[in-house]
Design an enzyme around this catalytic site. Structure first.
Site, PDB file in Angstrom:
ATOM      1  N   HIS A 123    -115.399  25.113  12.892  1.00 10.29           N
ATOM      2  CA  HIS A 123    -116.258  24.570  13.941  1.00 10.29           C
ATOM      3  C   HIS A 123    -116.744  25.633  14.913  1.00 10.29           C
ATOM      4  O   HIS A 123    -116.270  26.763  14.902  1.00 10.29           O
ATOM      5  CB  HIS A 123    -115.557  23.437  14.698  1.00 10.29           C
ATOM      6  CG  HIS A 123    -114.294  23.833  15.423  1.00 10.29           C
ATOM      7  ND1 HIS A 123    -114.275  24.679  16.509  1.00 10.29           N
ATOM      8  CD2 HIS A 123    -113.009  23.467  15.224  1.00 10.29           C
ATOM      9  CE1 HIS A 123    -113.043  24.809  16.950  1.00 10.29           C
ATOM     10  NE2 HIS A 123    -112.246  24.088  16.170  1.00 10.29           N
ATOM     11  N   CYS A 140    -107.585  25.147  13.648  1.00  8.78           N
ATOM     12  CA  CYS A 140    -108.912  25.212  13.037  1.00  8.78           C
ATOM     13  C   CYS A 140    -109.392  26.653  12.928  1.00  8.78           C
ATOM     14  O   CYS A 140    -108.739  27.581  13.390  1.00  8.78           O
ATOM     15  CB  CYS A 140    -109.917  24.410  13.866  1.00  8.78           C
ATOM     16  SG  CYS A 140    -109.571  22.639  13.899  1.00  8.78           S
TER      17      CYS A 140
END
Length: 165
Positions: A123, A140
């Site tokens: 992301h 992430c």
């Protein structure tokens, strides 16, 4: 008078031009057939077969060493997964979901009596110019928003991703 009219026209043109920008880019190059992440190098590669199409510097989970085992450990997974979802309205700009946890990950976490966690993504940042420093996510892989626009346009659901230490 002419100058004022010109400046108003210029302002209107710039305003309308900025409205047409989009975070959804179009990609017409070679297919991304695989993503490879080297956590120790903080690098991610988008590949077509064995040829690198793009390489990116990345940030990882706040405890980057080792494989993610349980929810909240701050680690980024290691192993072989796939891109299994796309989120155009992500809290972190745009995001591509990674299929963690797999069956093996769930079994290992269960043996520890803990949930394995989930919602692991590639992301962007929460805000366009967010500078959080290195390794700030909960597991992430993070890139800049501008880079995420390119990645989002290039990578399809079902693309394999391999994450190495």
């Amino acid at each position: 008078m002419r100058r004022a009219t010109f400046l108003k026209g210029l302002a209107a043109t710039l305003t309308l031009g900025s409205c047409s920008s989009s975070k959804f880019l179009t990609y017409s190059g070679p297919e991304v057939t695989r993503i490879v992440v080297f956590k120790g190098e903080r690098r991610m590669y988008l590949l077509n077969e064995n040829r690198s199409l793009k390489a990116y510097d990345i940030d990882l989970g706040f405890a980057p060493d080792g494989h993610k085992q349980i929810e909240g450990d701050g680690k980024t997974p290691e192993g072989h997964y796939i891109i299994d979802r796309r989120n155009p309205n992500s809290e972190f700009y745009l995001s591509l979901g990674i299929s963690y946890p797999n069956e093996n990950d769930r079994a290992k976490a269960a043996a520890l009596g803990q949930p394995p966690g989930g919602d692991i993504f590639i992301h962007g940042a929460a805000r366009p110019f967010d500078k959080r420093g290195e390794d700030w996510t909960w597991g992430c892989i993070s890139v800049s928003n501008r880079e995420m626009e390119k990645i989002y346009s290039m990578v399809e659901i079902g693309t394999p991703i391999s994450l190495y230490s």
